[in-house]
Design a protein around this motif. Structure first.
Motif, mmCIF file in Angstrom:
data_model
loop_
_atom_site.group_PDB
_atom_site.id
_atom_site.type_symbol
_atom_site.label_atom_id
_atom_site.label_comp_id
_atom_site.label_asym_id
_atom_site.label_seq_id
_atom_site.Cartn_x
_atom_site.Cartn_y
_atom_site.Cartn_z
ATOM 1 N N GLU A 38 0.464 5.434 -10.479
ATOM 2 C CA GLU A 38 0.645 4.536 -11.631
ATOM 3 C C GLU A 38 1.964 4.816 -12.348
ATOM 4 O OE1 GLU A 38 -1.556 3.532 -15.899
ATOM 5 O OE2 GLU A 38 -2.546 4.806 -14.415
ATOM 6 N N ARG B 78 -6.626 4.724 -1.026
ATOM 7 C CA ARG B 78 -6.838 3.436 -0.346
ATOM 8 C C ARG B 78 -7.852 2.567 -1.060
ATOM 9 N NH1 ARG B 78 -5.974 5.884 5.677
ATOM 10 N NH2 ARG B 78 -3.682 5.919 5.521
ATOM 11 N N ASN C 172 4.975 4.343 -9.151
ATOM 12 C CA ASN C 172 4.927 3.254 -8.176
ATOM 13 C C ASN C 172 5.697 3.623 -6.903
ATOM 14 O OD1 ASN C 172 4.263 0.727 -7.137
ATOM 15 N ND2 ASN C 172 6.115 -0.230 -7.955
ATOM 16 N N MET D 111 0.838 -1.196 0.000
ATOM 17 C CA MET D 111 0.000 0.000 0.000
ATOM 18 C C MET D 111 0.875 1.248 0.000
ATOM 19 S SD MET D 111 -2.915 1.250 2.736
ATOM 20 C CE MET D 111 -4.067 -0.028 2.260
ATOM 21 N N SER E 47 -8.176 2.367 -4.182
ATOM 22 C CA SER E 47 -7.530 1.800 -5.357
ATOM 23 C C SER E 47 -6.844 0.469 -5.053
ATOM 24 C CB SER E 47 -6.506 2.795 -5.926
ATOM 25 O OG SER E 47 -5.384 2.926 -5.069
ATOM 26 N N TYR E 48 -6.570 0.216 -3.759
ATOM 27 C CA TYR E 48 -5.915 -1.048 -3.377
ATOM 28 C C TYR E 48 -6.913 -2.097 -2.920
ATOM 29 C CZ TYR E 48 -1.407 1.147 -3.828
ATOM 30 O OH TYR E 48 -0.301 1.763 -4.348
ATOM 31 N N GLU E 49 -8.178 -1.722 -2.915
ATOM 32 C CA GLU E 49 -9.202 -2.669 -2.460
ATOM 33 C C GLU E 49 -10.037 -3.209 -3.617
ATOM 34 O OE1 GLU E 49 -11.397 -0.563 0.486
ATOM 35 O OE2 GLU E 49 -9.700 -0.402 1.876
ATOM 36 N N ARG E 50 -9.716 -2.756 -4.834
ATOM 37 C CA ARG E 50 -10.487 -3.212 -5.989
ATOM 38 C C ARG E 50 -10.060 -4.601 -6.417
ATOM 39 N NH1 ARG E 50 -9.563 2.514 -9.062
ATOM 40 N NH2 ARG E 50 -10.943 3.753 -7.759
#
Length: 209
Positions: free
Chosen positions: A167, A204, A170, A1, A206-209
């Motif tokens: 993106e 946050r 990174n 994350m 974006s990391y749970e999709r």
């Protein structure tokens, strides 16, 4: 994350905001800036800060003695250097810290910037020439280079471009200040709870999709 740092905290209500939103880091500026705080005010703010949030002190060409005094008085977790501090200074700072702290170093991105690594740096801050101005440096310059993995992306980050920045680079983290600010009725810059909330949620989610 990707970690989130909200920099330029100056007010108690901003501490209350971050205590609710839980970014990984806050930044306190101890050099000439419209967001500068002294050690006494910084200590008061940090005493009210949720203990899970790390405290970053931002310095630019401060003396070694001043940095060490503020680190100890405010009990900072990270020293972030934004000036012309060289490897000799950084090594001396590391040697004189009474407890283990991270040291971060800002890299000003210009057309001719060459990224140089130093073994005594924990993270690098990629920033534009006018730190804290909200101006974004040309991401195309650095996106084609071999970038160190330990970077925080700064310089004009806001809720509209933060995902593109993540993106593109990174990064280990993002460092935002003016991108989550509003101008109040007195013409003063202050952090916006709503802007911070939207940016943090966007990162946050974006990391749970």
């Amino acid at each position: 994350m990707v970690a989130i740092k909200i920099c330029g905290i100056t007010r108690l209500d901003e501490i209350e905001y971050v205590n609710l939103l839980k970014p990984e880091y806050i930044g306190l500026v101890f050099t000439e800036s419209k967001r500068q705080v002294d050690s006494q005010k910084a200590k008061f703010l940090c005493d009210c800060l949720d203990k899970s949030i790390m405290k970053v002190g931002v310095f630019r060409n401060n003396s070694l003695e001043e940095i060490l005094e503020i680190v100890n008085e405010v009990t900072l977790d990270v020293v972030q250097l934004h000036g012309s501090e060289d490897e000799v200074f950084i090594d001396l700072l590391r040697e004189n810290l009474v407890s283990e702290k991270q040291i971060w170093k800002a890299i000003v991105i210009r057309d001719s910037t060459e990224f140089e690594n130093h073994n005594n740096i924990d993270n690098y801050i990629l920033d534009g020439a006018n730190s804290g101005s909200g101006e974004r440096f040309s991401w195309e310059i650095m996106s084609k280079k071999n970038i160190h993995e330990n970077i925080f992306l700064a310089g004009g980050i806001n809720e509209d471009n933060v995902l593109l920045g993540i993106e593109t680079f990174n990064p280990r983290g993002i460092d935002v200040s003016s991108g989550v600010e509003v101008i109040n009725e007195k013409g003063q810059r202050m952090k916006s709870f709503e802007k911070m909330e939207r940016l943090i949620r966007k990162v946050r989610d974006s990391y749970e999709r």
